[in-house]
Structures are given as C-alpha cells and as structure tokens.
Design an enzyme around this catalytic site. Sequence first.
Site, mmCIF file in Angstrom:
data_model
loop_
_atom_site.group_PDB
_atom_site.id
_atom_site.type_symbol
_atom_site.label_atom_id
_atom_site.label_comp_id
_atom_site.label_asym_id
_atom_site.label_seq_id
_atom_site.Cartn_x
_atom_site.Cartn_y
_atom_site.Cartn_z
ATOM 1 N N CYS A 104 0.864 -1.177 0.000
ATOM 2 C CA CYS A 104 0.000 0.000 0.000
ATOM 3 C C CYS A 104 0.906 1.233 0.000
ATOM 4 C CB CYS A 104 -0.897 -0.045 1.239
ATOM 5 S SG CYS A 104 -1.968 1.383 1.394
ATOM 6 N N CYS A 108 -2.474 15.116 3.071
ATOM 7 C CA CYS A 108 -3.542 15.136 2.072
ATOM 8 C C CYS A 108 -4.336 16.421 2.258
ATOM 9 C CB CYS A 108 -4.470 13.933 2.249
ATOM 10 S SG CYS A 108 -5.664 13.736 0.896
ATOM 11 N N CYS A 133 -10.876 10.489 8.117
ATOM 12 C CA CYS A 133 -9.537 9.986 7.767
ATOM 13 C C CYS A 133 -8.480 10.721 8.576
ATOM 14 C CB CYS A 133 -9.285 10.178 6.273
ATOM 15 S SG CYS A 133 -7.652 9.600 5.759
ATOM 16 N N GLY A 190 -2.464 10.378 1.014
ATOM 17 C CA GLY A 190 -2.586 11.279 -0.128
ATOM 18 C C GLY A 190 -3.658 10.882 -1.121
ATOM 19 N N GLU A 191 -3.952 11.812 -2.021
ATOM 20 C CA GLU A 191 -4.919 11.577 -3.095
ATOM 21 C C GLU A 191 -4.124 11.437 -4.394
ATOM 22 O OE1 GLU A 191 -8.110 10.902 -3.891
ATOM 23 O OE2 GLU A 191 -7.364 11.077 -5.941
ATOM 24 N N SER A 229 -6.644 4.297 -5.958
ATOM 25 C CA SER A 229 -7.829 4.595 -5.161
ATOM 26 C C SER A 229 -8.003 6.105 -5.111
ATOM 27 C CB SER A 229 -7.651 4.038 -3.749
ATOM 28 O OG SER A 229 -8.754 4.392 -2.938
ATOM 29 N N SER A 267 -13.499 5.922 -3.451
ATOM 30 C CA SER A 267 -13.961 6.111 -2.076
ATOM 31 C C SER A 267 -15.326 6.765 -2.109
ATOM 32 C CB SER A 267 -12.963 6.989 -1.320
ATOM 33 O OG SER A 267 -11.734 6.309 -1.227
ATOM 34 N N HIS A 300 -18.410 5.925 0.095
ATOM 35 C CA HIS A 300 -18.750 6.175 1.509
ATOM 36 C C HIS A 300 -20.154 6.697 1.791
ATOM 37 C CE1 HIS A 300 -14.644 5.211 2.094
ATOM 38 N NE2 HIS A 300 -14.156 6.361 1.698
ATOM 39 N N CYS A 313 -6.410 1.312 7.052
ATOM 40 C CA CYS A 313 -6.932 2.401 6.216
ATOM 41 C C CYS A 313 -7.226 3.630 7.060
ATOM 42 C CB CYS A 313 -8.242 1.999 5.555
ATOM 43 S SG CYS A 313 -8.156 0.509 4.597
HETATM 44 N N1 SAH Z 1 -7.128 9.386 -1.179
HETATM 45 C C1 SAH Z 1 -7.424 8.098 -1.735
HETATM 46 C C2 SAH Z 1 -6.614 6.958 -1.154
HETATM 47 C C3 SAH Z 1 -6.388 6.917 0.349
HETATM 48 S S1 SAH Z 1 -7.295 6.104 1.522
HETATM 49 C C4 SAH Z 1 -8.895 7.812 -1.592
HETATM 50 O O1 SAH Z 1 -9.591 8.613 -0.994
HETATM 51 O O2 SAH Z 1 -9.361 6.817 -2.118
HETATM 52 C C5 SAH Z 1 -7.728 4.479 1.210
HETATM 53 C C6 SAH Z 1 -9.154 4.189 1.729
HETATM 54 O O3 SAH Z 1 -9.238 4.223 3.174
HETATM 55 C C7 SAH Z 1 -10.147 5.222 1.231
HETATM 56 O O4 SAH Z 1 -11.303 4.605 0.763
HETATM 57 C C8 SAH Z 1 -10.435 6.012 2.472
HETATM 58 O O5 SAH Z 1 -11.644 6.680 2.377
HETATM 59 C C9 SAH Z 1 -10.407 4.935 3.543
HETATM 60 N N2 SAH Z 1 -10.291 5.459 4.899
HETATM 61 C C10 SAH Z 1 -9.827 6.649 5.292
HETATM 62 N N3 SAH Z 1 -9.888 6.781 6.624
HETATM 63 C C11 SAH Z 1 -10.404 5.640 7.103
HETATM 64 C C12 SAH Z 1 -10.664 5.146 8.423
HETATM 65 N N4 SAH Z 1 -10.402 5.878 9.496
HETATM 66 N N5 SAH Z 1 -11.180 3.914 8.537
HETATM 67 C C13 SAH Z 1 -11.401 3.145 7.435
HETATM 68 N N6 SAH Z 1 -11.146 3.545 6.182
HETATM 69 C C14 SAH Z 1 -10.657 4.783 6.008
#
Ligand code: SAH
Length: 378
Positions: A124, A131, A138, A178-179, A210, A232, A234, A352
């Site tokens: 990963c 970010c 997050c 990061g994004e 992602s 993502s 959500h 994550c």
């Molecule tokens: N910025 C990118 C990649 C990073 S995060 C994105 O947003 O996809 C990878 C995944 O983990 C994303 O789906 C993000 O929303 C999720 N994530 C972030 N914080 C989290 C948390 N506290 N618990 C579970 N998943 C989380």
Amino acid sequence: LLSRGRVRAHTLSESGMSDTPKTNLLGLTRTDMESFFADLGAKAFHGRNVLKWIHKHGVVDFDAMTDVPQKLRDLLKQRAEIGIPKISLTQPAGDGTTKWVLELEDGQHIETVYIPEENRSTICVSSQVGCALDCSFCSTAQQGFNRNLTAAEIIAQVWLATRELGRPPTNVVLMGMGEPLANFDNVVPAMELMQEDLAYMISKLRVTISTSGIVPALNRLAEVADVSLAVSLHAPDNALRDELVPINRKYPLEQLIPACKAYVAGDRRRKITWEYVMLDGVNDSIAHAKALIRLLEGVPSKVNLIPFNVFPGTAYKTSPAERVEVFRQRLKRAGIMAMTRKTRGDDIDAACGQLVGKVRDRSRRHLKRIPVVQEMRP
Ligand code: SAH
C-alpha cells in the site's frame, strides 16, 4: 543508503565544475530513461540496462553495473544519481502486516504498508505527504497537506519493499497517504514502472489506484493508463457525501458515477471497487444500503465495506459487525458483489485512514476541527 530526491536544489557535481542538478534515475520510465541517455550521447539500450539494474536487481551503484562502459559510468556519476529514501522505522503488526516509515530527502515522513495474504502480497503506497482533501473520517486529513511525492519517491516504496521482501509484491494499491489523482503527473509514470517488464512486471489488473473522485483527472487517467480503479464512495447521496468526502461538493455523484462507468466501459473483466467505510449511525442503515443499490444500478461494481478504523480525536464509531453483515447481505441480494474488508495492521496504526507520517509544515491548511457525528439520514 543515499537519501536524495529529484526535488533537491542545485548541487555541485562531483567534478566540482558545474551546478547542474543531478537527475534521479529512480523515477524515470523506460522512455524517460532512453531520452536521458540520448541527451548524454549514449545508446538507448544502455538506458534500458540501467533501468533493469536499478529496479530488477536493486543495484544503485553505477560501478556495479558491469555491462555499462566505464566512460558512461563516469558520466552517469556526474550527471545522475539513484536516490532512495531511508527506512526510518519498521513496524511489524501481529497479523503479519508491516509498516515502514520512510524519511524523505527534505526530512518529511511517509508510510508504506506491506500486507501479506495467502496467495498474494500487497504493498500500500503513499502518493503525497499528508492530504488536502479533508475527508472527515480519515486521520491523514487531520495532518494537513505538505507536498506531492515525486515519481521517484512513489516508486521508491516499491523498490524498497522488493528489496525487503526479496521479490516484487504481486499487487500494489495506491491507498496510502494522499490523493493519487491530485498528483497525476508523478503517479502515472510510477504506475508505468510498476508494470514495466524491465522492472516489477506487475499486471495492470494488480495495480489499483484509489481516488476520492477527482473527475477531470479520472477522465485523463482513462486516456493514459489502464489500471484497476477503486473509488472512495462512503455515501449513497450527495448530501451525506458532501460531509464525509468534501470533494463531492466540487464533483458530485452525477458527475462521478458516469466518469467511473466510462473508465471501465468496454472491458468486461473490469469492475469498479467502491470503498464504503462503515460509520456507526452515519451511513450504515438499510435505507443507505437501498440507496446504494439504486445508485450503482447498471454499473459493473464490487463493494468493499471497510470497518471504520478509529484514531485519536475522532468522534466516529465503527459500525457493529452485525450491522455491517446485514448491509452486505442486502447488497448481495440485489446482485452486487460485496465484501467486508478485513482490518489489517490496526495495532500499529497501519490500517486504512490511520497513516499519518509526520507532516512538518501544516501552515498551508487550516487546523482540523473534530468532526461532529451526523444524524442518521433516511
Ligand atoms: N485518497 C485516496 C486513497 C487513500 S485512503 C482515496 O480517498 O481513495 C484508502 C481508503 O481508506 C479510502 O477509501 C479512504 O476513504 C479509507 N479510509 C480513510 N480513513 C479511514 C478510516 N479511518 N477507517 C477506514 N477507512 C478509512
């Protein structure tokens, strides 16, 4: 190990005569490498050989590249370098997951996570220091944004993991800090190197980007790359997604969903992986599941339900496992492939949304308020 990136300021070359900065070869794709060698007045195949030395064999000392003529090696020493970040901390978790904290040339830290599974090994990878997107659940968001990683710093994470593991990972996910689509120009060449035959040879189906959904960048990506896509999501509606993933205010679902559909169009093997973090009382009701089913109608989909990983200061709570299962069954009954992501590495904050690194300068972003848990929506 060296710790120089491509971003560094002018340095004297070893001859002491010139102040041309050295090029970090680590982040160069095959085509970049060929043109760099052409500029040196050397043959392109030497460039391909050097690329192979670096990524396939892990060799970063020009003098150890035995098929490169001595004169060319001397020139390379003057004009190029192979800068690898330093592993400043290796943290193994109880479940076999390992987190590496890497120190970059300017003293910033990023995190890379290794997730072993029975039939695959996944790395990963981070794409930015911090970010800027401010997703409310997050922990990387709470650290603010400092800068983009260079292509070299992104591929360095795969380089280091390959050396640590003794072989390349089978899968790479750009799901670290990061994004990735906000750092398009560096992420794209790094992903190319992951797939490169002379480097890691990872199949395009096993490289996953992602994104929180930066629609114009996603459209551009469809034109230049063919990697797997995770989004993502959500939330199944704009009102809730605006709160959880604020970039939704700029690129709402009616733009995001068609862009994702277009990305996988024409390839029947492809499905979009929708990431859906299960937040207790926020987005985890039957009503939300039904709205999600409607939203994804006609989209080749796979839904990954992610149990929320808590971090200090958050007001969100993890949905009870039974509610996650009810949600998942509901999706399955509607014909949507849905899995609950197993939480890995949470005892070392490697799960994550728990990656934080150490962002040195947060001044470019306001300090984060603690999110207020929203009322459940119908
Ligand atoms: N910025 C990118 C990649 C990073 S995060 C994105 O947003 O996809 C990878 C995944 O983990 C994303 O789906 C993000 O929303 C999720 N994530 C972030 N914080 C989290 C948390 N506290 N618990 C579970 N998943 C989380």
